[in-house]
Design a protein around this motif. Structure first.
Motif, PDB file in Angstrom:
ATOM      1  N   TRP A 111     -24.827 -15.711 -26.320  1.00 31.20           N
ATOM      2  CA  TRP A 111     -25.575 -14.695 -26.782  1.00 31.20           C
ATOM      3  C   TRP A 111     -25.557 -13.630 -26.043  1.00 31.20           C
ATOM      4  O   TRP A 111     -25.893 -13.546 -24.460  1.00 31.20           O
ATOM      5  CB  TRP A 111     -27.126 -15.362 -26.712  1.00 31.20           C
ATOM      6  N   ARG A 124     -29.820  -8.836 -25.629  1.00 30.78           N
ATOM      7  CA  ARG A 124     -30.764  -8.998 -26.818  1.00 30.78           C
ATOM      8  C   ARG A 124     -31.592 -10.137 -26.418  1.00 30.78           C
ATOM      9  O   ARG A 124     -31.255 -11.054 -25.558  1.00 30.78           O
ATOM     10  CB  ARG A 124     -29.741  -9.503 -28.257  1.00 30.78           C
ATOM     11  N   PRO A 130     -32.902 -15.745 -29.329  1.00 33.14           N
ATOM     12  CA  PRO A 130     -34.024 -16.039 -30.286  1.00 33.14           C
ATOM     13  C   PRO A 130     -34.430 -17.831 -30.169  1.00 33.14           C
ATOM     14  O   PRO A 130     -33.491 -18.559 -29.478  1.00 33.14           O
ATOM     15  CB  PRO A 130     -33.130 -15.948 -31.536  1.00 33.14           C
ATOM     16  N   GLN A 131     -35.769 -18.073 -30.738  1.00 30.60           N
ATOM     17  CA  GLN A 131     -36.040 -19.443 -30.582  1.00 30.60           C
ATOM     18  C   GLN A 131     -36.111 -20.120 -31.952  1.00 30.60           C
ATOM     19  O   GLN A 131     -36.247 -21.284 -32.258  1.00 30.60           O
ATOM     20  CB  GLN A 131     -37.317 -19.455 -30.186  1.00 30.60           C
ATOM     21  N   SER A 168     -34.547 -19.274 -36.470  1.00 28.39           N
ATOM     22  CA  SER A 168     -34.214 -18.308 -37.659  1.00 28.39           C
ATOM     23  C   SER A 168     -34.982 -18.574 -38.754  1.00 28.39           C
ATOM     24  O   SER A 168     -35.484 -19.778 -39.027  1.00 28.39           O
ATOM     25  CB  SER A 168     -32.727 -18.614 -37.524  1.00 28.39           C
ATOM     26  N   GLN A 206     -32.255  -8.904 -36.263  1.00 32.28           N
ATOM     27  CA  GLN A 206     -33.114  -9.759 -35.224  1.00 32.28           C
ATOM     28  C   GLN A 206     -34.382  -9.053 -35.134  1.00 32.28           C
ATOM     29  O   GLN A 206     -34.405  -7.864 -35.276  1.00 32.28           O
ATOM     30  CB  GLN A 206     -32.510  -9.492 -33.595  1.00 32.28           C
ATOM     31  N   GLY A 262     -37.774 -11.069 -31.813  1.00 34.35           N
ATOM     32  CA  GLY A 262     -36.403 -11.928 -31.449  1.00 34.35           C
ATOM     33  C   GLY A 262     -36.101 -12.905 -32.384  1.00 34.35           C
ATOM     34  O   GLY A 262     -35.167 -13.652 -32.308  1.00 34.35           O
ATOM     35  N   LEU A 263     -36.580 -13.226 -33.473  1.00 34.31           N
ATOM     36  CA  LEU A 263     -36.402 -14.156 -34.411  1.00 34.31           C
ATOM     37  C   LEU A 263     -34.953 -13.521 -35.357  1.00 34.31           C
ATOM     38  O   LEU A 263     -34.935 -12.429 -35.499  1.00 34.31           O
ATOM     39  CB  LEU A 263     -37.604 -14.296 -35.688  1.00 34.31           C
ATOM     40  N   VAL A 264     -34.247 -14.678 -35.558  1.00 34.32           N
ATOM     41  CA  VAL A 264     -32.951 -14.160 -36.548  1.00 34.32           C
ATOM     42  C   VAL A 264     -33.484 -14.177 -37.833  1.00 34.32           C
ATOM     43  O   VAL A 264     -34.034 -15.201 -38.130  1.00 34.32           O
ATOM     44  CB  VAL A 264     -31.883 -15.242 -36.136  1.00 34.32           C
TER      45      VAL A 264
END
Length: 136
Positions: free
Chosen positions: A68, A72, A75-76, A78, A120, A124-126
């Motif tokens: 990653w 950026r 993420p935790q 998606s 994103q 931070g979520l995809v």
């Protein structure tokens, strides 16, 4: 853009083995290995798809590399929103870009047949716009 439903929610796991211990062993979710280290189920009530997506595989899907990018937020999770067809995914991606959102990648068809574009979120979520034919 017309969102039809939430197509998928996946945790993004830096340590997939530890995450599977929680979701499979402790919670008893019926997750099965789909590909690589990706475990998921389409048999959990109220969910079209729930998965434990290894961070290395999320990075590969978004950036073409198993790492990653350091610039950026890691993420935790998606979430993917289902659209009507592949053209709607491309149109939705263009709409997001026109509104000033930076995509991780534009609309493309993955080897398993899903068309998806990802960005994103500020948290931070995809976030994906998706067309998965098997969900229709």
């Amino acid at each position: 853009m017309e969102i039809l439903f939430v197509a998928s929610v996946s945790v993004i796991a830096p340590d997939p083995v530890e995450s599977r211990r929680l979701y499979v062993d402790a919670l008893g979710l019926p997750l099965e290995r789909l590909e690589g280290e990706y475990f998921a189920s389409e048999h959990i009530g109220g969910s079209k798809h729930f998965g434990v997506w290894p961070l290395t595989e999320a990075a590969q899907a978004c950036f073409g590399t198993p790492a990653w990018p350091a610039d950026r937020p890691v993420p935790q999770a998606s979430i993917e929103f289902e659209l009507a067809d592949p053209a709607a995914v491309a149109d939705g991606a263009a709409e997001l870009e026109a509104a000033g959102h930076r995509l991780l990648h534009g609309a493309r068809t993955e080897p398993w047949g899903q068309t998806v574009a990802r960005l994103q979120s500020p948290e931070g979520l995809v976030v994906g716009l998706s067309f998965a034919p098997w969900l229709h």
